[in-house]
Design a protein around this motif. Sequence first.
Motif, mmCIF file in Angstrom:
data_model
loop_
_atom_site.group_PDB
_atom_site.id
_atom_site.type_symbol
_atom_site.label_atom_id
_atom_site.label_comp_id
_atom_site.label_asym_id
_atom_site.label_seq_id
_atom_site.Cartn_x
_atom_site.Cartn_y
_atom_site.Cartn_z
ATOM 1 N N ALA A 168 0.834 -1.202 0.000
ATOM 2 C CA ALA A 168 0.000 0.000 0.000
ATOM 3 C C ALA A 168 0.871 1.254 0.000
ATOM 4 O O ALA A 168 0.569 2.230 -0.697
ATOM 5 N N GLN A 169 1.950 1.230 0.755
ATOM 6 C CA GLN A 169 2.865 2.376 0.775
ATOM 7 C C GLN A 169 3.511 2.570 -0.596
ATOM 8 O O GLN A 169 3.666 3.695 -1.063
ATOM 9 N N ALA A 170 3.868 1.480 -1.238
ATOM 10 C CA ALA A 170 4.483 1.565 -2.560
ATOM 11 C C ALA A 170 3.500 2.138 -3.578
ATOM 12 O O ALA A 170 3.856 2.983 -4.404
ATOM 13 N N VAL A 171 2.256 1.696 -3.520
ATOM 14 C CA VAL A 171 1.233 2.202 -4.436
ATOM 15 C C VAL A 171 0.968 3.678 -4.173
ATOM 16 O O VAL A 171 0.852 4.479 -5.110
ATOM 17 N N ALA A 172 0.901 4.062 -2.921
ATOM 18 C CA ALA A 172 0.676 5.469 -2.585
ATOM 19 C C ALA A 172 1.826 6.336 -3.101
ATOM 20 O O ALA A 172 1.596 7.415 -3.654
ATOM 21 N N SER A 173 3.046 5.870 -2.970
ATOM 22 C CA SER A 173 4.202 6.615 -3.480
ATOM 23 C C SER A 173 4.135 6.742 -4.995
ATOM 24 O O SER A 173 4.441 7.803 -5.550
ATOM 25 N N LEU A 174 3.711 5.687 -5.671
ATOM 26 C CA LEU A 174 3.582 5.722 -7.122
ATOM 27 C C LEU A 174 2.503 6.711 -7.550
ATOM 28 O O LEU A 174 2.683 7.482 -8.500
ATOM 29 N N ILE A 175 1.389 6.732 -6.833
ATOM 30 C CA ILE A 175 0.301 7.663 -7.156
ATOM 31 C C ILE A 175 0.772 9.106 -6.975
ATOM 32 O O ILE A 175 0.506 9.964 -7.820
ATOM 33 N N VAL A 176 1.486 9.383 -5.914
ATOM 34 C CA VAL A 176 1.999 10.734 -5.678
ATOM 35 C C VAL A 176 2.980 11.127 -6.787
ATOM 36 O O VAL A 176 2.919 12.244 -7.314
ATOM 37 N N ALA A 177 3.861 10.226 -7.162
ATOM 38 C CA ALA A 177 4.822 10.523 -8.225
ATOM 39 C C ALA A 177 4.110 10.805 -9.541
ATOM 40 O O ALA A 177 4.475 11.733 -10.269
ATOM 41 N N CYS A 178 3.092 10.037 -9.854
ATOM 42 C CA CYS A 178 2.317 10.265 -11.083
ATOM 43 C C CYS A 178 1.593 11.609 -11.034
ATOM 44 O O CYS A 178 1.545 12.329 -12.037
ATOM 45 N N ALA A 179 1.038 11.947 -9.896
ATOM 46 C CA ALA A 179 0.339 13.225 -9.752
ATOM 47 C C ALA A 179 1.300 14.396 -9.944
ATOM 48 O O ALA A 179 0.975 15.364 -10.633
ATOM 49 N N VAL A 180 2.485 14.299 -9.372
ATOM 50 C CA VAL A 180 3.485 15.358 -9.528
ATOM 51 C C VAL A 180 3.875 15.493 -10.993
ATOM 52 O O VAL A 180 3.989 16.597 -11.527
ATOM 53 N N TRP A 181 4.074 14.367 -11.675
ATOM 54 C CA TRP A 181 4.435 14.387 -13.091
ATOM 55 C C TRP A 181 3.322 15.038 -13.912
ATOM 56 O O TRP A 181 3.598 15.867 -14.782
ATOM 57 N N LEU A 182 2.068 14.663 -13.647
ATOM 58 C CA LEU A 182 0.945 15.231 -14.394
ATOM 59 C C LEU A 182 0.821 16.739 -14.155
ATOM 60 O O LEU A 182 0.553 17.500 -15.091
ATOM 61 N N ILE A 183 1.005 17.169 -12.939
ATOM 62 C CA ILE A 183 0.936 18.600 -12.628
ATOM 63 C C ILE A 183 2.039 19.351 -13.376
ATOM 64 O O ILE A 183 1.798 20.414 -13.949
ATOM 65 N N ALA A 184 3.241 18.784 -13.389
ATOM 66 C CA ALA A 184 4.350 19.428 -14.101
ATOM 67 C C ALA A 184 4.043 19.540 -15.588
ATOM 68 O O ALA A 184 4.311 20.576 -16.213
ATOM 69 N N LYS A 185 3.462 18.507 -16.164
ATOM 70 C CA LYS A 185 3.094 18.544 -17.587
ATOM 71 C C LYS A 185 2.006 19.586 -17.827
ATOM 72 O O LYS A 185 2.054 20.317 -18.815
ATOM 73 N N ALA A 186 1.026 19.650 -16.945
ATOM 74 C CA ALA A 186 -0.061 20.624 -17.101
ATOM 75 C C ALA A 186 0.480 22.043 -17.022
ATOM 76 O O ALA A 186 0.072 22.920 -17.795
ATOM 77 N N VAL A 187 1.396 22.293 -16.113
ATOM 78 C CA VAL A 187 2.008 23.622 -15.993
ATOM 79 C C VAL A 187 2.745 23.956 -17.286
ATOM 80 O O VAL A 187 2.657 25.077 -17.792
ATOM 81 N N GLY A 188 3.451 22.990 -17.850
ATOM 82 C CA GLY A 188 4.157 23.209 -19.113
ATOM 83 C C GLY A 188 3.209 23.548 -20.249
ATOM 84 O O GLY A 188 3.496 24.431 -21.067
ATOM 85 N N VAL A 189 2.064 22.884 -20.303
ATOM 86 C CA VAL A 189 1.072 23.158 -21.342
ATOM 87 C C VAL A 189 0.507 24.570 -21.173
ATOM 88 O O VAL A 189 0.377 25.320 -22.142
ATOM 89 N N VAL A 190 0.195 24.935 -19.949
ATOM 90 C CA VAL A 190 -0.336 26.280 -19.681
ATOM 91 C C VAL A 190 0.689 27.336 -20.088
ATOM 92 O O VAL A 190 0.342 28.335 -20.727
ATOM 93 N N GLN A 191 1.941 27.128 -19.740
ATOM 94 C CA GLN A 191 2.982 28.091 -20.106
ATOM 95 C C GLN A 191 3.139 28.186 -21.624
ATOM 96 O O GLN A 191 3.369 29.275 -22.159
ATOM 97 N N ALA A 192 3.010 27.073 -22.326
ATOM 98 C CA ALA A 192 3.107 27.095 -23.790
ATOM 99 C C ALA A 192 1.965 27.915 -24.386
ATOM 100 O O ALA A 192 2.174 28.699 -25.324
ATOM 101 N N PHE A 193 0.744 27.747 -23.856
ATOM 102 C CA PHE A 193 -0.386 28.541 -24.334
ATOM 103 C C PHE A 193 -0.182 30.030 -24.027
ATOM 104 O O PHE A 193 -0.483 30.900 -24.860
ATOM 105 N N GLN A 194 0.336 30.329 -22.838
ATOM 106 C CA GLN A 194 0.598 31.724 -22.485
ATOM 107 C C GLN A 194 1.624 32.341 -23.426
ATOM 108 O O GLN A 194 1.467 33.479 -23.877
ATOM 109 N N MET A 195 2.671 31.593 -23.741
ATOM 110 C CA MET A 195 3.698 32.087 -24.653
ATOM 111 C C MET A 195 3.113 32.307 -26.046
ATOM 112 O O MET A 195 3.396 33.331 -26.684
#
Length: 92
Positions: free
Chosen positions: A25-52
């Motif tokens: 369960a701890q391993a799965v929770a860590s994986l979910i957090v890592a995926c969420a961080v990755w998705l947020i970083a990608k979303a921020v990159g997309v928003v910045q590209a649209f702003q540019m």
Amino acid sequence: MTASYHIDASAPRTVRLKAFLHGQAQAVASLIVACAVWLIAKAVGVVQAFQMARLLSTLVELRDDQLKSLGITRSDIPQYALKLMTDDHAAD
């Protein structure tokens, strides 16, 4: 950052199973957090590209005299836009 638990092999099967599942369960929770961080970083990159893109579009539409009042020429637009974006995000 998973905790290592030593469970005695002579411990009851249910205790060993609970310890194993807790670790999984701890391993799965860590994986979910890592995926969420990755998705947020990608979303921020997309928003910045649209702003540019919007900023570049706006600057390209300006007349030469308006660009001159900003102290730039048409060939300076990409670098100027990047500077504006960098300065804006540095202020955040």
